[in-house]
Design an enzyme around this catalytic site. Structure first.
Site, short mmCIF file in Angstrom:
data_model
loop_
_atom_site.label_atom_id
_atom_site.label_comp_id
_atom_site.label_asym_id
_atom_site.label_seq_id
_atom_site.Cartn_x
_atom_site.Cartn_y
_atom_site.Cartn_z
CG HIS A 70 32.79 96.01 46.83
ND1 HIS A 70 31.55 95.57 47.17
CD2 HIS A 70 33.66 95.19 47.46
CE1 HIS A 70 31.67 94.52 47.97
NE2 HIS A 70 32.93 94.26 48.15
CG HIS A 75 31.13 97.75 52.51
ND1 HIS A 75 31.21 97.82 51.14
CD2 HIS A 75 30.81 96.47 52.80
CE1 HIS A 75 30.91 96.64 50.63
NE2 HIS A 75 30.68 95.80 51.62
CD GLU A 104 27.82 99.73 47.69
OE1 GLU A 104 27.63 98.52 47.88
OE2 GLU A 104 26.90 100.57 47.68
CB THR A 138 24.01 98.42 46.77
OG1 THR A 138 25.23 97.76 47.13
CG2 THR A 138 24.27 99.45 45.71
CB CYS A 192 21.13 96.28 45.27
SG CYS A 192 20.97 94.95 44.13
CB SER A 203 30.71 87.86 53.05
OG SER A 203 29.40 88.19 52.67
CG ASN A 213 26.20 89.73 51.19
OD1 ASN A 213 25.52 88.74 51.03
ND2 ASN A 213 27.39 89.87 50.62
CB SER A 231 30.79 87.15 47.94
OG SER A 231 30.50 87.18 49.31
FE1 F3S Z 1 25.23 94.99 42.36
FE2 F3S Z 1 23.22 94.54 43.91
FE3 F3S Z 1 25.06 92.76 43.66
S1 F3S Z 1 24.37 96.40 43.74
S2 F3S Z 1 26.91 93.88 43.26
S3 F3S Z 1 23.67 93.44 42.05
S4 F3S Z 1 24.01 93.25 45.54
#
Ligand code: F3S
Length: 281
Positions: free
Chosen positions: A74, A124, A126, A164, A192, A220, A222, A264
């Site tokens: 993060h 969060h 991050e 992300t 991301c 979590s 996500n 995760s």
């Molecule tokens: Fe990085 Fe994307 Fe995972 S920003 S930590 S690869 S969800």
């Protein structure tokens, strides 16, 4: 029963890299992580057994006298690096490179006179980390109401970035609201692609099966989002942390089951659920 395991289920590149980093260091003296390495109780407990300690506050960090501190995927605020440097604390930076890129953007744009808008969840870690790299005014926006209420000075340059793991459609909607205000805006979509791909695949699999299993820690964010996405497509969606939570009684009535997991969720937990569902039915 047909069982479909999503290809994108489980650790993303950044999380895998961070978790591997901790496991690689467990035999090398005292190891600390700044915050739990991932939102997964099973992994954190396993690391605890191997002697890895979680540091939760700046005070605890300042008190570290020996060993190595690992910064999780993060990322974290600039002031944490300053504490590490000032106190000569050895550290390994496992911040995901995609998050690191956002730190650089906000820092650079801030010094060029832009104020920063982060589209994301303010609580969060991050987002807290990204905020901690902003050298100018920063605002976190998570919903339409906050976007409507957002104001900047006239002629102010504004740089918009995203957490992300934020939902792309929601990001687009919020950017549109802010864009109408007439500021000099640059928008950098820093979502991301691992998240987008995982969500798209989860939605596709959920729409094709009779029941869907989403595996991940209850904390979590996500995984919670994945659950919501799957639940929209498939009303028989189950959110489990490990195999123990799986309600095999209800599953037996379905002809097809899909499985996905948050970023995760470790592979061994996914595999355990996958093989159990495959062999039981
Ligand atoms: Fe990085 Fe994307 Fe995972 S920003 S930590 S690869 S969800």
């Amino acid at each position: 029963m047909e069982v479909v395991l999503a290809k994108t289920a489980g650790f993303c590149f950044g999380v895998k890299r961070a978790v591997d980093t901790v496991y690689e260091h467990v035999d090398k003296g005292s190891i600390y992580t700044y915050g739990p390495i991932i939102h997964n109780e099973e992994v954190v407990k396993d690391l605890e057994k191997k002697g890895v300690k979680v540091i939760n506050t700046e005070e605890e960090l300042k008190a570290v006298k020996d060993g190595t501190v690992i910064i999780r995927s993060h990322g974290t605020a600039k002031k944490i690096y300053d504490i590490l440097e000032e106190n000569n604390i050895d550290y390994v930076d496992a911040t995901c490179p995609y998050v690191k890129k956002i730190h650089k953007i906000v820092n650079k744009r801030g010094s060029e006179g832009y104020e920063i808008v982060i589209i994301g969840n303010t609580k969060h870690p991050e987002v807290e980390g990204i905020k901690g790299w902003c050298s100018s005014k920063v605002t976190v926006i998570e919903n339409a109401e906050q976007a409507e209420n957002y104001t900047a000075e006239e002629k102010q340059k504004v740089c918009i970035v995203s957490q992300t793991t934020f939902n792309y459609n929601k990001f687009k909607d919020l950017v549109e609201i802010i864009s109408k205000k007439g500021y000099d805006i640059i928008v950098l979509n820093t979502i991301c692609s691992a998240t987008e791909e995982r969500q798209a695949e989860a939605s596709r699999v959920a729409s094709q099966v009779e029941a869907m299993i989403v595996i991940g820690d209850k904390h979590s964010s996500n995984t919670q989002k994945l659950y919501e996405i799957c639940n929209e497509e498939c009303e028989n969606t189950y959110y489990i942390q490990t195999l123990d939570d799986l309600d095999t009684q209800s599953l037996q009535f379905f002809g097809s089951v899909g499985i996905t997991a948050g970023a995760s969720t470790p592979n061994n937990i996914i595999e355990e659920v996958h093989s159990n569902v495959r062999n039981e039915f």
